[in-house]
Design an enzyme around this catalytic site. Structure first.
Site, short mmCIF file in Angstrom:
data_model
loop_
_atom_site.label_atom_id
_atom_site.label_comp_id
_atom_site.label_asym_id
_atom_site.label_seq_id
_atom_site.Cartn_x
_atom_site.Cartn_y
_atom_site.Cartn_z
N ASP A 1 3.50 -5.03 3.64
CA ASP A 1 4.94 -5.25 3.52
C ASP A 1 5.34 -6.65 3.98
O ASP A 1 6.19 -7.30 3.36
CB ASP A 1 5.72 -4.19 4.31
N HIS B 1 0.83 -1.20 0.00
CA HIS B 1 0.00 0.00 0.00
C HIS B 1 0.87 1.26 0.00
O HIS B 1 2.06 1.22 0.29
CB HIS B 1 -0.91 0.02 1.22
#
Length: 471
Positions: A330, A76
């Site tokens: 992540d 993101h």
């Protein structure tokens, strides 16, 4: 004759005198290599995106090749901190302002500084302001990829976009799609939201292990393990009579990185020295390495889900689809890198000191907006490689060659060799992670995805998942 020779020598000498200053000024290749320091490389995954520092390989498609399939796995965009992280930052700020007195020295700016999170509802959401706005950066990435890979879309086909089921991930996918498709987003992009619930089993962008994956080193990295943060706290305490702990100092540095996401700059950056920033970045490397990287015993099994599924897509080629855009956290990207043997250190990272040099630098791996790209290339024969199909890996726009397979154009790896290599190193996810029989045993959504546009816009907000703590 002697006179003419002397005259010629005089003219030559004069020419040298005149030309020498210009020659020094116009030296074509600089001979100085300074440290090239940037804080953007030393806050781990907490701050704005920056391209990976490459190794000198041209990221453009080799002249002998044509990219015919692209698989994208992206994080993101830039965001505000999660509520729990914000609470730790605010606790550190309370210590800074505890004496209710005018701050001096390096903290003098704080007398008029305000916290960068505008409302409680902003926590965990993407930023919408500043030069590093998370939603803006997602849109720009989509627009850039339309230019770079637009030839892989025929202008009429429905293209799937896959997002894990978390609000900021979904919004990143939407804005990326708007950037890539432009006016065609509402008709040709099919957003698929894949639940993050553990009951998804292998049919997930965010798979989990159902066995115990607890690691003592992961627990240790939840607080700073390097002695330098004690020195940082002592320095700031002496300057203003404060009672900061090493952990407080650590969270003030983290605050600085997150402030960049919202405002583009932070006066807190200059409070800390270059040595302190380098050490802070290494603490982030430790967290990823031991909690979602090669240092955790279940990481490769988790990462094998995406690696295996995309290996199948690459072997099927464009007939299976030319564009696969995927958006996650992540800590869903680092297991894939580990499973594929990308940037895996030969030894575990030490907790007590910073090793120099080290390849596991998360500022180069998973900054906000970080992304992994697999390019399938069909290449003609060259002087050093045969005609055939090759795979090239890019991480944050820089080519990352495989150590044992790089004999193709642009240091790419032959598809067959790539397949053999992964088959030899990838563990079996369902066996290793003891996936319940009632859960999906395979990733299938790449082949049976939703082709409607009903989820392309935010008509039904996905509720914020308070218990989800991934950064």
């Amino acid at each position: 004759m002697l006179f003419n020779s002397v005259a010629l020598l005089a003219v030559a000498a004069a020419s040298v005198v005149v030309a020498s200053p210009a020659a020094y000024e116009e030296i074509p290749y600089k001979q100085q290599f300074h440290e090239q320091y940037s804080v953007l490389k030393h806050y781990g995954g907490n701050g704005p995106y920056s391209d990976r520092r490459g190794v000198g390989i041209d990221p453009e498609t080799p002249a002998a090749c044509a990219v015919d399939q692209v698989i994208y796995l992206g994080r993101h965009g830039e965001r505000y901190p999660d509520p729990s992280t914000g609470a730790s930052q605010e606790a550190a700020l309370k210590v800074v302002f505890a004496n209710n007195k005018t701050l001096t020295g390096s903290l003098a700016f704080a007398n008029s500084w305000t916290y960068f999170v505008p409302t409680a509802g902003s926590f965990a959401q993407e930023t919408t302001s500043g030069p590093y706005s998370g939603l803006m950066s997602a849109h720009k990435r989509g627009s850039y990829y339309r230019v770079k890979y637009g030839h892989l879309w025929d202008g009429s086909s429905i293209v799937p976009i896959f997002s894990s089921g978390y609000e900021r991930i979904i919004e990143t996918a939407r804005y990326f799609g708007l950037g890539f498709f432009g006016y065609n987003y509402t008709t040709n992009a099919a957003l698929n939201i894949i639940s993050e619930n553990s009951s998804q089993g292998a049919n997930s962008l965010t798979p989990t292990c159902y066995t115990n994956s607890a690691d003592a080193n992961c627990e240790l990295t939840s607080s700073p393990t390097l002695a330098i943060f004690n020195q940082t706290a002592a320095r700031l305490n002496k300057e203003n009579g404060l009672n900061l702990t090493a952990t407080n100092a650590y969270y003030l540095m983290q605050l600085a990185a997150f402030e960049l996401n919202a405002r583009g700059s932070s006066p807190w950056i200059d409070v800390f020295t270059l040595d302190e920033w380098y050490s802070y970045g290494y603490t982030q490397d430790l967290q990823y390495y031991y909690c979602s990287g090669p240092g955790l015993n279940t990481t490769n099994s988790i990462g094998s889900v995406f690696a295996n599924a995309t290996m199948t897509l690459l072997n099927q080629g464009p007939s299976a689809g030319t564009l696969f855009f995927n958006f996650v956290h992540d800590t869903n990207i680092t297991p894939v890198l580990s499973a594929m043997g990308i940037l895996v250190p030969s030894q575990d990272l030490p907790l007590e000191y910073v090793p120099f040099p080290h390849i596991y630098s998360t500022g180069d791996m998973v900054p906000m907006g970080g992304h992994l790209v697999l390019e399938r290339m069909t290449c003609s024969a060259t002087a050093t490689s045969d005609a055939g199909v090759y795979v090239r890996v890019k991480l944050n726009e820089a080519v990352v060659p495989f150590e044992t397979c790089q004999d193709g154009p642009g240091y790419s790896c032959g598809l067959q060799d790539y397949t053999t290599m992964l088959q030899e190193i990838l563990p079996d996810y369902t066996t290793r992670c003891e996936v319940p029989a009632a859960y999906s045993q395979y990733l299938t959504f790449f082949w049976d995805y939703n082709k409607t546009t009903s989820l392309d816009f935010n008509f039904n907000t996905v509720p914020y998942q308070e218990s989800y703590t991934l950064n």
